[in-house]
Structure formats: structure tokens, C-alpha cells
Write an enzyme that holds these catalytic residues in place. Structure first.
Site, PDB file in Angstrom:
ATOM      1  N   HIS A  64      80.174  71.715  60.382  1.00 48.28           N
ATOM      2  CA  HIS A  64      79.030  72.192  59.601  1.00 48.28           C
ATOM      3  C   HIS A  64      77.765  71.949  60.415  1.00 48.28           C
ATOM      4  O   HIS A  64      77.358  70.807  60.606  1.00 48.28           O
ATOM      5  CB  HIS A  64      78.971  71.440  58.267  1.00 48.28           C
ATOM      6  CG  HIS A  64      77.885  71.922  57.351  1.00 48.28           C
ATOM      7  ND1 HIS A  64      77.737  71.439  56.060  1.00 48.28           N
ATOM      8  CD2 HIS A  64      76.882  72.828  57.514  1.00 48.28           C
ATOM      9  CE1 HIS A  64      76.706  72.034  55.488  1.00 48.28           C
ATOM     10  NE2 HIS A  64      76.167  72.873  56.355  1.00 48.28           N
ATOM     11  N   GLU A  91      80.747  76.146  59.243  1.00 47.99           N
ATOM     12  CA  GLU A  91      80.020  76.111  57.971  1.00 47.99           C
ATOM     13  C   GLU A  91      78.529  76.139  58.271  1.00 47.99           C
ATOM     14  O   GLU A  91      78.048  75.436  59.164  1.00 47.99           O
ATOM     15  CB  GLU A  91      80.366  74.848  57.186  1.00 47.99           C
ATOM     16  CG  GLU A  91      81.807  74.792  56.719  1.00 47.99           C
ATOM     17  CD  GLU A  91      82.108  73.543  55.915  1.00 47.99           C
ATOM     18  OE1 GLU A  91      83.108  73.552  55.181  1.00 47.99           O
ATOM     19  OE2 GLU A  91      81.349  72.548  56.020  1.00 47.99           O
ATOM     20  N   HIS A 217      86.802  69.943  49.515  1.00 51.04           N
ATOM     21  CA  HIS A 217      85.727  69.022  49.153  1.00 51.04           C
ATOM     22  C   HIS A 217      86.287  67.858  48.341  1.00 51.04           C
ATOM     23  O   HIS A 217      86.790  68.033  47.238  1.00 51.04           O
ATOM     24  CB  HIS A 217      84.585  69.678  48.372  1.00 51.04           C
ATOM     25  CG  HIS A 217      83.306  68.879  48.472  1.00 51.04           C
ATOM     26  ND1 HIS A 217      82.507  68.887  49.596  1.00 51.04           N
ATOM     27  CD2 HIS A 217      82.724  68.010  47.624  1.00 51.04           C
ATOM     28  CE1 HIS A 217      81.477  68.074  49.416  1.00 51.04           C
ATOM     29  NE2 HIS A 217      81.589  67.524  48.224  1.00 51.04           N
TER      30      HIS A 217
END
Length: 264
Positions: A64, A91, A217
């Protein structure tokens, strides 16, 4: 380290059946970079960690690149783009800067996520329905560059419908509420959240049978199996728990352990 981690066989050969099963496992190595940035030094290397994850059977690597660059840096993205042997899943927020970076790097996947500078980690799914025109155009630009696009969303019908309207190649269902319920010992809420995710997968496949459905997540050894057993889930993206286990058993063993937990 969980009880699961203490009893699993520890070689790739012993676990070959689990390594090859679906859903696939994408490993997020952001927190290797978090440790590096804590001291402002050049180690540990997220790339080195990613290559070890691939060696152990990871099907892809997720990073990310946040706007605040709190962990992964631009240099990490470019290094991995040139050296990973599986698929990079980048991400990022839907900003002009990130679009330019993605179109230069050309990762296999881009997963669009919401960002708040004050958050410790991504707190919820992207509101695709609330910014449909913007995201539809953004997705099209990424795809024109040859990049497959996933949208990180909550398991809600309106967000799934909006993601399909945007032309996304995949969605990633936010499993945070399910994971948090388990950590809090709230069995009833955990069951409700699990059913929400199952229903979302069914809805997504009914609307567009070609849409890939990922999830992630807050997933750990203790809660991943129920998600992995949902028919229609293509890939799970897991980072924090796996990197935490790696502190005790090494990153290759942590990948193997997570694959076994997914398919036990």
C-alpha cells in the site's frame, strides 16, 4: 503466536496440497516497511521479505503506497515491480499522483482504497456508490494502461452494484468488522458479519459471474478458515497477522502456516 502456529509441520514439501489450493493468498508486506521506517534506516527490506513469501508459496504480494508514505516508499514499488515473480497488488487512493505512479509501474493489480491521514490502518471500504463518476473514469484510465483494477468495499449491495457499474475487474470485501467481532469475543456479531460476507459474494457473482471476489483486513490464523471456505472467494490478502507470526517462526514458515490455516 497462536496455538495453531505451534503444531504445524514446517516444510513446503509437507504442505504442498495446502500451498496449491484456492482461495489464493496475497501477502501484504507493508509492516516490514513499518519496522524499517521506525528507525529511518535501509533495513529490513520489504522486497527481500516479499521474495521469501513467494518462495514459501504466496500467490501474490500486496503493498500500500499511502499518500503520507508512512511505510512503503516509492522506491519499494519500483523495486518490486522489477523483481517479483508472482503478481503485485498495489493498494492506493484514487488520486492524480497515484494514477501517474501506477501507470508508470504497471502492477498486475491496483486495489483502490480509501485513506485518512489520521487512521492507523484502513478503517472501512471505499464509498464507490458515492463517487461513481470519478471512480468509473479512474478505473478506465488504469485499465487502459493494462492494469487490472480491484475496489476495496464493505460487503453491501449498493457498493457491489456500484463496483460493477465502474467496470472493476474485482472487488475486495472488507472483513474488518468480522475480525473485530472475533477479537472482542462477540460470537453473535461474528456470525452476522460472516453471513454478510457470504451474501455479498453470492450477490457479486449473481450480478457479474466474471467478477473476481477477494477479501481481507484483520484476518488471522484463528478467523481465516471460515472466510477461506466461502465458495466464490478468489484470494485473501493478509498482512499484519502474518508478519507478526514471522517474528517468531520466520516469514516463510508464517506463509506456510497461513495457507494451512486457510485450508485445514
Amino acid at each position: 503466536m497462536t496455538a495453531t502456529a505451534q503444531i504445524l509441520p514446517n516444510t513446503l514439501e509437507q504442505n504442498s496440497d495446502n500451498i496449491s489450493k484456492k482461495p489464493l493468498l496475497g501477502v501484504n508486506v507493508d509492516h516490514v516497511a513499518t519496522l524499517r521506517q521506525a528507525r529511518g534506516v535501509s533495513y529490513p527490506s520489504p522486497l527481500a521479505a516479499a521474495l521469501l513469501c513467494e518462495k514459501a508459496g504466496a500467490d501474490g504480494i500486496t503493498i500500500h503506497l499511502r499518500e503520507d508514505r508512512r511505510h512503503i516508499q516509492d522506491a519499494d514499488v519500483y523495486e518490486m515491480a522489477g523483481q517479483l515473480t508472482t503478481r503485485m497488488n498495489l493498494e492506493m487512493a484514487a488520486t492524480t499522483e497515484m494514477l501517474e505512479i501506477a501507470c508508470r509501474v504497471k502492477p498486475y493489480w491496483v486495489c483502490l482504497v480509501p485513506e485518512k491521514r489520521a487512521e492507523l490502518t484502513t478503517e472501512g471500504g471505499l464509498d464507490v456508490a458515492g463517487q461513481l463518476d470519478l471512480l468509473k473514469d479512474y478505473v478506465a484510465k488504469l485499465q487502459a494502461a493494462g492494469i487490472k483494477v480491484s475496489l476495496f468495499i464493505d460487503p453491501e449491495d449498493k457498493q457491489i452494484n456500484a463496483a460493477v457499474t465502474c467496470g472493476a475487474d474485482a472487488i475486495e470485501l472488507h472483513t474488518g468488522s468480522y475480525a473485530e467481532a472475533g477479537l472482542a469475543g462477540d460470537i453473535e456479531k461474528g456470525s452476522v458479519e460472516l453471513e454478510r460476507i457470504k451474501t455479498a459474494v453470492i450477490t457479486a457473482k449473481r450480478i457479474d459471474s466474471k467478477l473476481l471476489v477477494n477479501a481481507g483486513h484483520g484476518l488471522t490464523h484463528d478467523n481465516v478458515n471460515a472466510i477461506a471456505q466461502i465458495d466464490g472467494i478468489y484470494e485473501l490478502n493478509i498482512g499484519h497477522a502474518l508478519i507478526a507470526d514471522a517474528l517468531f517462526v520466520g516469514i516463510e514458515q508464517a506463509v506456510i502456516m497461513m495457507k494451512i490455516a486457510m485450508h485445514r
